[in-house]
Design a protein around this motif. Structure first.
Motif, mmCIF file in Angstrom:
data_model
loop_
_atom_site.group_PDB
_atom_site.id
_atom_site.type_symbol
_atom_site.label_atom_id
_atom_site.label_comp_id
_atom_site.label_asym_id
_atom_site.label_seq_id
_atom_site.Cartn_x
_atom_site.Cartn_y
_atom_site.Cartn_z
ATOM 1 N N PRO A 28 -5.057 6.689 5.722
ATOM 2 C CA PRO A 28 -3.710 6.774 5.164
ATOM 3 C C PRO A 28 -2.691 7.100 6.251
ATOM 4 O O PRO A 28 -2.980 7.834 7.196
ATOM 5 N N THR A 29 -1.514 6.526 6.141
ATOM 6 C CA THR A 29 -0.374 6.978 6.930
ATOM 7 C C THR A 29 0.759 7.230 5.943
ATOM 8 O O THR A 29 0.634 6.945 4.745
ATOM 9 N N GLU A 30 1.870 7.750 6.425
ATOM 10 C CA GLU A 30 2.990 7.995 5.529
ATOM 11 C C GLU A 30 3.634 6.696 5.048
ATOM 12 O O GLU A 30 4.300 6.667 4.020
ATOM 13 N N TYR A 33 -1.467 2.337 3.938
ATOM 14 C CA TYR A 33 -2.820 2.534 4.469
ATOM 15 C C TYR A 33 -3.085 1.493 5.548
ATOM 16 O O TYR A 33 -2.683 0.332 5.429
ATOM 17 N N HIS A 121 1.377 11.424 8.779
ATOM 18 C CA HIS A 121 0.469 11.825 7.696
ATOM 19 C C HIS A 121 -0.592 12.777 8.252
ATOM 20 O O HIS A 121 -1.221 12.502 9.284
ATOM 21 N N THR A 153 -0.846 1.166 -0.751
ATOM 22 C CA THR A 153 -0.268 2.504 -0.659
ATOM 23 C C THR A 153 -1.143 3.549 -1.346
ATOM 24 O O THR A 153 -0.749 4.703 -1.470
ATOM 25 N N ARG A 154 -2.331 3.129 -1.792
ATOM 26 C CA ARG A 154 -3.315 4.036 -2.378
ATOM 27 C C ARG A 154 -4.693 3.647 -1.850
ATOM 28 O O ARG A 154 -4.940 2.475 -1.544
ATOM 29 N N ALA A 155 -5.593 4.617 -1.793
ATOM 30 C CA ALA A 155 -6.954 4.330 -1.335
ATOM 31 C C ALA A 155 -7.620 3.286 -2.224
ATOM 32 O O ALA A 155 -8.380 2.436 -1.735
ATOM 33 N N ASP A 170 -9.176 8.915 1.811
ATOM 34 C CA ASP A 170 -8.150 9.033 0.777
ATOM 35 C C ASP A 170 -7.180 10.151 1.150
ATOM 36 O O ASP A 170 -7.567 11.318 1.240
ATOM 37 N N ASP A 173 -1.201 8.986 -2.426
ATOM 38 C CA ASP A 173 -0.208 7.925 -2.360
ATOM 39 C C ASP A 173 0.668 8.100 -1.121
ATOM 40 O O ASP A 173 1.036 9.225 -0.757
ATOM 41 N N CYS A 174 1.018 7.001 -0.480
ATOM 42 C CA CYS A 174 1.852 7.056 0.719
ATOM 43 C C CYS A 174 3.272 7.475 0.350
ATOM 44 O O CYS A 174 3.851 6.970 -0.621
#
Length: 335
Positions: A28-30, A33, A121, A153-155, A170, A173-174
């Motif tokens: 994940p990043t801000e 993903y 993140h 934007t979600r795993a 995980d 949510d970003c």
């Protein structure tokens, strides 16, 4: 492999070790993903292109933990790049700089420039630190989706794309929801290649000089193809007045065909309702909130079986530039 909690130290260690071995890891990043591989290993990076179905000459962004790690990949950091890094790193800004010879060739798509970003993140930062301790210079990580499709934007979005064989961390949510702004700092003046949630005014203030539009000398960069970010449904952008007219004249047989199947959806900030049988998705009035949920909304509509999405044009305002860019490229696939 199941989705692993990014807050679990054991999961972070496993992901870092996988990266060190040259394997792929979703992180994940801000922004969105990413599908990551160690950027100092061209064979590992080649696996990203293969998994995504992405042309190998379409460059990737390398994620680093700080400016010092960025210098592993840069043949000198131009002063404007340093100013932008100091202002916005960690955060949703990528700088393109001259590439140091002998490293990051595959990630750069064979170019003599390379895109670098330091994500904010906490899971991404923890993974980068662990991977660096194992000798990984940086992590190349485009969005973790098939090439040209909607970014995750979600795993769960990543797992839907690539299945259980991919290790996915995980991180929830970003927060930002669209990819970073990209500024080319390699040509003697800063050039905005891709807008994000940072406005041009914010970037110019930090750069200390005006931004310029891309020209023929600009390097190739991630997410700048005319057709990109597209759901399976066809996207059509319309001014509000045109959208209202289209709904008013929609044939009755089209409405009947859509009932119960949501074949046509409307994504709008302004409309409170649509004809019965159509699907209305409400776009937030705030630009940052709209960016945060944009890709998730497009994915949700795909999952519902929608085949056509009519989208109200976002405002022609600086804060909305990133959302407008993503929707324009998503709609290009249907033109």
């Amino acid at each position: 492999m199941p989705i692993l909690a990014g807050s679990d130290p054991a999961a972070l260690d496993a992901a870092a070790e996988a990266l060190a071995r040259g394997e792929l890891v979703a992180l994940p990043t801000e922004t969105v993903y990413g599908l990551g591989a160690r950027a100092d290993d061209d064979a590992a990076v080649a696996a990203i292109f293969a998994a995504k179905g992405r042309p190998s000459d379409h460059p990737l962004i390398v994620h680093v933990s700080d400016a010092a790690q960025a210098e592993r990949f840069a043949a000198g950091l131009p002063p404007v790049a340093r100013r932008l890094m100091e202002a916005f790193w960690p955060g949703p800004l990528t700088v393109i700089v001259p590439r140091r010879e002998g490293i990051g060739t595959a990630a750069a798509g064979g170019q003599d420039t390379i895109g670098l970003r330091c994500p904010s993140h906490p899971v991404a930062r923890a993974l980068l630190a662990r991977a660096q301790a194992l000798g990984v210079a940086g992590v190349a990580a485009p969005s973790a989706n098939r090439f040209g499709r909607v970014s995750p934007t979600r795993a769960s979005h990543v797992a839907d794309e690539f299945g259980a064989q991919l290790l996915v961390l995980d991180g929830g949510d970003c927060d930002v929801g669209i990819e970073s702004a990209i500024v080319d700092c390699s040509r003697g003046r800063p050039v905005l290649l891709r807008p994000g949630v940072l406005t041009s005014a914010q970037i110019e203030a930090a750069a200390g000089e005006p931004l310029h539009a891309p020209d023929g000398s600009a390097p190739r960069a991630s997410g700048t193809l005319e057709q990109h970010y597209a759901p399976h449904a066809t996207v059509r952008l319309m001014p509000l007045a045109q959208l209202r007219t289209a709904l008013d004249v929609l044939p009755a047989d089209a409405l009947r065909a859509s009932k119960g199947s949501n074949k046509l959806a409307v994504y709008s900030r302004s409309l409170a309702s649509v004809p019965r049988g159509l699907r209305l998705a409400r776009m937030p009035a705030d630009a940052q909130a709209a960016a945060q949920e944009l890709f998730a909304t497009l994915r949700d509509l795909d999952a519902e079986g929608v085949t056509l999405i009519w989208v109200e044009d976002p405002p022609d305002e600086p804060a909305w530039a990133g959302v407008r860019d993503r929707l324009r490229r998503a709609a290009a696939a249907g033109r």
